[in-house]
Design a protein around this motif. Structure first.
Motif, mmCIF file in Angstrom:
data_model
loop_
_atom_site.group_PDB
_atom_site.id
_atom_site.type_symbol
_atom_site.label_atom_id
_atom_site.label_comp_id
_atom_site.label_asym_id
_atom_site.label_seq_id
_atom_site.Cartn_x
_atom_site.Cartn_y
_atom_site.Cartn_z
ATOM 1 N N ASP A 26 0.821 -1.217 0.000
ATOM 2 C CA ASP A 26 0.000 0.000 0.000
ATOM 3 C C ASP A 26 0.850 1.260 0.000
ATOM 4 O O ASP A 26 0.556 2.227 -0.716
ATOM 5 N N ASN A 27 1.893 1.278 0.811
ATOM 6 C CA ASN A 27 2.678 2.498 1.004
ATOM 7 C C ASN A 27 3.746 2.722 -0.056
ATOM 8 O O ASN A 27 4.151 3.862 -0.292
ATOM 9 N N LEU A 28 4.193 1.655 -0.710
ATOM 10 C CA LEU A 28 5.277 1.808 -1.690
ATOM 11 C C LEU A 28 4.821 1.671 -3.139
ATOM 12 O O LEU A 28 5.282 2.421 -4.011
ATOM 13 N N PHE A 29 3.933 0.732 -3.418
ATOM 14 C CA PHE A 29 3.691 0.369 -4.815
ATOM 15 C C PHE A 29 2.256 0.575 -5.294
ATOM 16 O O PHE A 29 2.010 0.610 -6.495
ATOM 17 N N GLY A 30 1.306 0.697 -4.397
ATOM 18 C CA GLY A 30 -0.085 0.888 -4.789
ATOM 19 C C GLY A 30 -1.010 0.089 -3.905
ATOM 20 O O GLY A 30 -0.674 -1.015 -3.445
ATOM 21 N N ALA A 31 -2.194 0.631 -3.645
ATOM 22 C CA ALA A 31 -3.160 -0.030 -2.771
ATOM 23 C C ALA A 31 -3.557 -1.393 -3.325
ATOM 24 O O ALA A 31 -3.792 -1.550 -4.526
ATOM 25 N N VAL A 32 -3.626 -2.385 -2.443
ATOM 26 C CA VAL A 32 -4.003 -3.736 -2.857
ATOM 27 C C VAL A 32 -5.477 -3.768 -3.233
ATOM 28 O O VAL A 32 -6.334 -3.358 -2.459
ATOM 29 N N GLN A 33 -5.761 -4.252 -4.440
ATOM 30 C CA GLN A 33 -7.143 -4.311 -4.950
ATOM 31 C C GLN A 33 -7.754 -5.712 -4.879
ATOM 32 O O GLN A 33 -8.952 -5.850 -4.696
ATOM 33 N N LYS B 178 -12.703 -1.415 0.341
ATOM 34 C CA LYS B 178 -12.157 -0.353 1.176
ATOM 35 C C LYS B 178 -12.778 -0.413 2.550
ATOM 36 O O LYS B 178 -13.994 -0.536 2.699
ATOM 37 N N LEU B 179 -11.934 -0.292 3.587
ATOM 38 C CA LEU B 179 -12.431 -0.270 4.963
ATOM 39 C C LEU B 179 -12.728 1.163 5.403
ATOM 40 O O LEU B 179 -12.051 2.099 4.985
ATOM 41 N N LYS B 180 -13.721 1.321 6.248
ATOM 42 C CA LYS B 180 -14.073 2.627 6.765
ATOM 43 C C LYS B 180 -14.051 2.602 8.283
ATOM 44 O O LYS B 180 -14.395 1.622 8.892
ATOM 45 N N GLY C 268 -4.435 -4.696 7.356
ATOM 46 C CA GLY C 268 -3.555 -5.865 7.307
ATOM 47 C C GLY C 268 -4.300 -7.138 7.656
ATOM 48 O O GLY C 268 -4.146 -8.175 6.990
ATOM 49 N N VAL C 269 -5.110 -7.082 8.699
ATOM 50 C CA VAL C 269 -5.918 -8.238 9.095
ATOM 51 C C VAL C 269 -6.899 -8.599 7.984
ATOM 52 O O VAL C 269 -7.120 -9.775 7.673
ATOM 53 N N GLN C 270 -7.471 -7.578 7.359
ATOM 54 C CA GLN C 270 -8.409 -7.807 6.259
ATOM 55 C C GLN C 270 -7.752 -8.594 5.134
ATOM 56 O O GLN C 270 -8.326 -9.570 4.615
ATOM 57 N N LEU C 271 -6.547 -8.184 4.735
ATOM 58 C CA LEU C 271 -5.875 -8.876 3.637
ATOM 59 C C LEU C 271 -5.564 -10.321 4.019
ATOM 60 O O LEU C 271 -5.707 -11.234 3.195
ATOM 61 N N GLU D 94 -3.114 -7.876 -7.016
ATOM 62 C CA GLU D 94 -3.303 -6.821 -8.008
ATOM 63 C C GLU D 94 -3.353 -5.497 -7.266
ATOM 64 O O GLU D 94 -4.135 -5.341 -6.314
ATOM 65 N N LEU D 95 -2.528 -4.539 -7.692
ATOM 66 C CA LEU D 95 -2.443 -3.252 -7.018
ATOM 67 C C LEU D 95 -3.073 -2.149 -7.865
ATOM 68 O O LEU D 95 -3.180 -2.273 -9.090
ATOM 69 N N LYS D 96 -3.460 -1.083 -7.208
ATOM 70 C CA LYS D 96 -3.991 0.072 -7.924
ATOM 71 C C LYS D 96 -2.938 0.591 -8.888
ATOM 72 O O LYS D 96 -1.774 0.725 -8.543
ATOM 73 N N GLY D 97 -3.346 0.882 -10.109
ATOM 74 C CA GLY D 97 -2.391 1.340 -11.113
ATOM 75 C C GLY D 97 -1.881 0.229 -12.002
ATOM 76 O O GLY D 97 -1.086 0.481 -12.915
ATOM 77 N N GLY D 98 -2.309 -1.017 -11.742
ATOM 78 C CA GLY D 98 -1.949 -2.113 -12.625
ATOM 79 C C GLY D 98 -0.710 -2.896 -12.243
ATOM 80 O O GLY D 98 -0.326 -3.837 -12.943
ATOM 81 N N VAL D 99 -0.050 -2.539 -11.137
ATOM 82 C CA VAL D 99 1.139 -3.278 -10.702
ATOM 83 C C VAL D 99 0.714 -4.659 -10.195
ATOM 84 O O VAL D 99 -0.275 -4.800 -9.480
ATOM 85 N N ILE D 100 1.474 -5.687 -10.586
ATOM 86 C CA ILE D 100 1.248 -7.043 -10.110
ATOM 87 C C ILE D 100 2.342 -7.388 -9.113
ATOM 88 O O ILE D 100 3.538 -7.202 -9.388
#
Length: 386
Positions: free
Chosen positions: A214-221, A384-386, A363-366, A255-261
């Motif tokens: 999430d912090n380096l490469f893109g939010a996990v989708q 997305k968690l709220k 983290g627990v969610q993933l 799969e990350l936001k922005g298409g990064v695998i």
């Protein structure tokens, strides 16, 4: 310490520090180290000084810790110390199953909360802790130590400098052989391998991979995860054999936001033939990097070799020779200590601290969705968690 120096003393209840991680990373290398250096300097004549009290069930172990650290106070009575106004912060490094009740009790007592991850074994419980602390009006945070590892800090510098161009993929290999205990003493506690005690590498490591990705490469989708229990029997701390009921290996794709695998293998049943216990390779259109806990090697587009496939001859290219070790000459501090200092500044100076219990819940969610993916043998989206 100067007589004219302003000192902000922060009383910290440290629960669960008799364990390996609690003793080494949080007590000795973080809080004790901060005290030895004279506190966290926040101005020319102003410091924040931790004032810890150690809490646990074993008084003998706690007393031993007071002899090897700067912490000189201990108690086995958590309820009593939670009532003490001298301590404004509660830290939890207990086993995962014990964490929720203690965190709630601390927040209800008006203590700011900082704790290890995973914060719970279910997303619902982890979210409940975040909302409970928020409603109680206490500041809260979760340990996300790998963000301050020297290797990943170097990757962050490369990303910020545009070195990779468009990032395409991330591949990670984590783990080592944890001895079963039959011939060689194991390096990890036995509860790690019992599902009923909160064990399992998916709940343990996917919490880490969530905040790293999430912090380096893109939010996990979304996630596709396959777990395994490779070793079926181990020996516990008392020399007794037990059945392993938790996963000891995980093979996950994200799969990350922005298409990064991203693909990360995590295993306590693997022998290491790589640069470090964890190694990530980041590949982009303009360059790549291979990073361990501390070191980072890069290969730019201009230095990329042009191999051709021919299995009938010895490989003429030395694929290691075209990589350059990144040396930025920076003196990196302990990752846990860095985040502790940031949390203390958050408590005293109200500086931003985005790594709240909500991030812990992510983290627990993933991890929970990874287990679901394994059970369903299918891709699972990450809402997305709220």
């Amino acid at each position: 310490m100067s007589k004219n120096q302003k000192v902000h003393r922060v009383g910290i209840i440290m629960n669960g520090v008799t364990g390996r991680m609690g003793t080494n990373q949080h007590l000795l290398r973080s809080i004790s180290a901060i005290m030895k250096q004279g506190g966290v300097r926040v101005g020319p004549n102003e410091v924040i000084m931790p004032d810890p009290i150690l809490v646990g069930r074993n008084a003998e172990k706690l007393e031993k810790l007071t002899h090897i650290s700067e912490a000189k106070k201990f108690t086995t009575d958590l309820k009593s110390v939670l009532k003490d106004p001298a301590y404004s912060v509660y830290f939890d490094a207990q086993g995962t199953l014990q964490r929720a009740a203690a965190v709630k009790a601390a927040a209800a007592a008006g203590k700011h909360v900082y704790c290890e991850k995973p914060t719970a074994v279910t997303t619902a419980k982890a979210l409940e802790l975040y909302h409970f602390c928020k409603k109680a009006g206490v500041k809260n945070g979760v340990v996300q130590d790998k963000l301050w590892l020297p290797g990943l800090l170097k990757v962050r510098k490369l990303i910020d400098a545009g070195f990779f161009g468009e990032i395409l993929s991330v591949r990670g290999e984590f783990g080592y052989w944890v001895f079963e205990g039959h011939k060689v003493q194991p390096q990890r506690p036995s509860w790690n391998y019992r599902k009923q005690d909160g064990g399992g590498i998916i709940i343990d490591m996917l919490c880490h991979w969530r905040y790293v990705l999430d912090n380096l490469f893109g939010a996990v989708q979304s996630v596709s995860c396959l777990g395994a229990t490779h070793i079926l029997e181990r020996v516990d701390e008392n020399g007794k054999k037990y059945k392993c009921t938790a996963d000891d290996a995980a093979y996950a794709t994200f799969e990350l936001k922005g298409g990064v695998i991203a693909h990360i293998n995590s295993s306590w049943c693997v022998r290491v033939r790589r640069d470090d216990l964890v190694v990530f390779q980041v590949d982009g259109t303009q360059g790549s990097a291979v990073v361990g806990l501390r070191k980072c090697w890069t290969q730019s587009y201009e230095n990329t070799p042009r191999p051709t496939w021919n299995p009938d001859v010895e490989q003429p290219i030395n694929f290691f020779s075209n990589w350059t070790e990144m040396d930025d000459k920076e003196n990196y501090d302990n990752a846990f200590k860095i985040q502790w200092e940031m949390f203390l500044r958050h408590i005293v100076l109200n500086e931003p601290f985005p790594w709240t219990l909500l991030e812990g819940a992510k983290g627990v969610q993933l991890a929970e969705l990874g287990l679901k993916s394994w059970k369903k043998r299918a891709w699972v989206d990450v809402p997305k968690l709220k």
